[in-house]
Design a protein around this motif. Structure first.
Motif, mmCIF file in Angstrom:
data_model
loop_
_atom_site.group_PDB
_atom_site.id
_atom_site.type_symbol
_atom_site.label_atom_id
_atom_site.label_comp_id
_atom_site.label_asym_id
_atom_site.label_seq_id
_atom_site.Cartn_x
_atom_site.Cartn_y
_atom_site.Cartn_z
ATOM 1 N N GLY A 42 0.789 -1.222 0.000
ATOM 2 C CA GLY A 42 0.000 0.000 0.000
ATOM 3 C C GLY A 42 0.817 1.265 0.000
ATOM 4 N N THR A 43 2.074 1.154 -0.402
ATOM 5 C CA THR A 43 2.958 2.310 -0.475
ATOM 6 C C THR A 43 3.025 2.801 -1.917
ATOM 7 N N PRO A 44 2.860 4.100 -2.150
ATOM 8 C CA PRO A 44 2.975 4.616 -3.515
ATOM 9 C C PRO A 44 4.355 4.333 -4.107
ATOM 10 N N VAL A 45 4.369 3.956 -5.368
ATOM 11 C CA VAL A 45 5.606 3.677 -6.092
ATOM 12 C C VAL A 45 6.128 4.990 -6.655
ATOM 13 N N GLU A 46 7.367 5.301 -6.362
ATOM 14 C CA GLU A 46 7.993 6.514 -6.911
ATOM 15 C C GLU A 46 8.375 6.230 -8.358
ATOM 16 N N ALA A 47 7.702 6.886 -9.275
ATOM 17 C CA ALA A 47 7.998 6.685 -10.694
ATOM 18 C C ALA A 47 7.432 7.863 -11.471
ATOM 19 N N ASP A 48 7.872 7.974 -12.728
ATOM 20 C CA ASP A 48 7.318 8.990 -13.614
ATOM 21 C C ASP A 48 5.971 8.502 -14.147
ATOM 22 N N MET A 49 5.345 9.275 -15.020
ATOM 23 C CA MET A 49 4.021 8.914 -15.536
ATOM 24 C C MET A 49 4.039 7.548 -16.215
ATOM 25 N N ALA A 50 5.055 7.272 -17.023
ATOM 26 C CA ALA A 50 5.120 5.979 -17.713
ATOM 27 C C ALA A 50 5.177 4.837 -16.705
ATOM 28 N N GLY A 51 6.010 4.960 -15.696
ATOM 29 C CA GLY A 51 6.133 3.919 -14.683
ATOM 30 C C GLY A 51 4.866 3.766 -13.863
ATOM 31 N N GLN A 52 4.232 4.886 -13.535
ATOM 32 C CA GLN A 52 2.996 4.799 -12.763
ATOM 33 C C GLN A 52 1.860 4.201 -13.583
ATOM 34 N N LEU A 53 1.802 4.508 -14.871
ATOM 35 C CA LEU A 53 0.785 3.882 -15.720
ATOM 36 C C LEU A 53 0.978 2.372 -15.775
ATOM 37 N N ARG A 54 2.215 1.924 -15.965
ATOM 38 C CA ARG A 54 2.495 0.478 -15.993
ATOM 39 C C ARG A 54 2.082 -0.166 -14.674
ATOM 40 N N ALA A 85 -1.344 16.602 -19.887
ATOM 41 C CA ALA A 85 -0.179 16.879 -20.735
ATOM 42 C C ALA A 85 0.904 15.815 -20.574
ATOM 43 N N ASP A 86 1.077 15.283 -19.369
ATOM 44 C CA ASP A 86 2.057 14.218 -19.138
ATOM 45 C C ASP A 86 1.487 12.841 -19.476
ATOM 46 N N PHE A 87 0.181 12.697 -19.362
ATOM 47 C CA PHE A 87 -0.482 11.411 -19.617
ATOM 48 C C PHE A 87 -0.433 11.033 -21.098
ATOM 49 N N PHE A 88 -0.828 11.967 -21.982
ATOM 50 C CA PHE A 88 -0.981 11.617 -23.397
ATOM 51 C C PHE A 88 0.280 11.098 -24.075
ATOM 52 N N PRO A 89 1.473 11.620 -23.789
ATOM 53 C CA PRO A 89 2.659 11.049 -24.433
ATOM 54 C C PRO A 89 2.894 9.574 -24.061
ATOM 55 N N GLN A 90 2.330 9.117 -22.971
ATOM 56 C CA GLN A 90 2.502 7.733 -22.522
ATOM 57 C C GLN A 90 1.328 6.845 -22.917
ATOM 58 N N TYR A 91 0.272 7.436 -23.480
ATOM 59 C CA TYR A 91 -0.966 6.706 -23.750
ATOM 60 C C TYR A 91 -0.785 5.605 -24.785
ATOM 61 N N LEU A 121 0.283 10.111 -9.802
ATOM 62 C CA LEU A 121 0.035 10.860 -11.007
ATOM 63 C C LEU A 121 -1.176 10.356 -11.795
ATOM 64 N N VAL A 122 -1.545 9.084 -11.582
ATOM 65 C CA VAL A 122 -2.629 8.481 -12.366
ATOM 66 C C VAL A 122 -3.320 7.408 -11.540
ATOM 67 N N GLU A 123 -4.631 7.278 -11.776
ATOM 68 C CA GLU A 123 -5.431 6.226 -11.137
ATOM 69 C C GLU A 123 -6.411 5.717 -12.190
ATOM 70 N N ILE A 124 -6.615 4.408 -12.216
ATOM 71 C CA ILE A 124 -7.452 3.785 -13.232
ATOM 72 C C ILE A 124 -8.585 3.026 -12.557
ATOM 73 N N GLU A 125 -9.807 3.328 -12.980
ATOM 74 C CA GLU A 125 -11.005 2.694 -12.438
ATOM 75 C C GLU A 125 -11.618 1.811 -13.537
ATOM 76 N N VAL A 126 -12.012 0.586 -13.174
ATOM 77 C CA VAL A 126 -12.453 -0.394 -14.158
ATOM 78 C C VAL A 126 -13.788 -1.009 -13.757
ATOM 79 N N THR A 127 -14.622 -1.274 -14.765
ATOM 80 C CA THR A 127 -15.807 -2.096 -14.608
ATOM 81 C C THR A 127 -15.681 -3.245 -15.589
ATOM 82 N N ALA A 128 -15.939 -4.458 -15.137
ATOM 83 C CA ALA A 128 -15.851 -5.646 -15.990
ATOM 84 C C ALA A 128 -17.129 -6.463 -15.858
ATOM 85 N N ALA A 129 -17.464 -7.187 -16.899
ATOM 86 C CA ALA A 129 -18.672 -8.023 -16.882
ATOM 87 C C ALA A 129 -18.379 -9.339 -17.595
#
Length: 130
Positions: A42-54, A85-91, A121-129
């Protein structure tokens, strides 16, 4: 379960998502809490946007797998970021990963002032069925 992608236009195809996803004959629905770049303790990972997205995508996958789902079951992906602005280059890496699993979900991208921890820097919410 049957999934039908609803796309009145085609411009979203290159971005790897659908305007809407209709689900019929689903027996189970999984609503996932937002997943961010957090380690197993439960500790945040220190990383840039690319690392946090992964890391966030890895955490989404771990939740899906633990619940008996996979990326093909995902019908909605919401992205929250502190910087579009930081998200889209990694999308592109996100699109590639979703395409690898034949995942085309309805999606929303929102820029927020802050997430739960100051260095996230980023959080992803998902719904699955299924």
């Amino acid at each position: 379960m049957e999934k039908t992608l609803i796309n009145p236009w085609h411009w979203q195809d290159q971005l790897g998502y659908a305007q809407a996803v209709e689900v019929t004959q689903a027996h189970h629905t999984l609503y996932c809490a937002g997943q961010a770049a957090m380690d197993a303790n439960g500790t945040p990972v220190e990383a840039d946007m690319a690392g946090q997205l992964r890391a966030a995508l890895d955490n989404v996958e771990a939740v899906l797998t633990t619940a008996g789902y996979n990326w093909s079951h995902v019908v909605r992906l919401n992205y929250f970021t502190t910087s579009i602005a930081d998200f889209f280059p990694q999308y592109g890496a996100v699109v590639d990963r979703l395409a690898q699993h034949q995942c085309r979900a309805a999606s929303t991208l929102v820029e927020v002032k802050a997430l739960a921890f100051p260095n996230l820097l980023v959080e992803i919410e998902v719904t699955a069925a299924k």
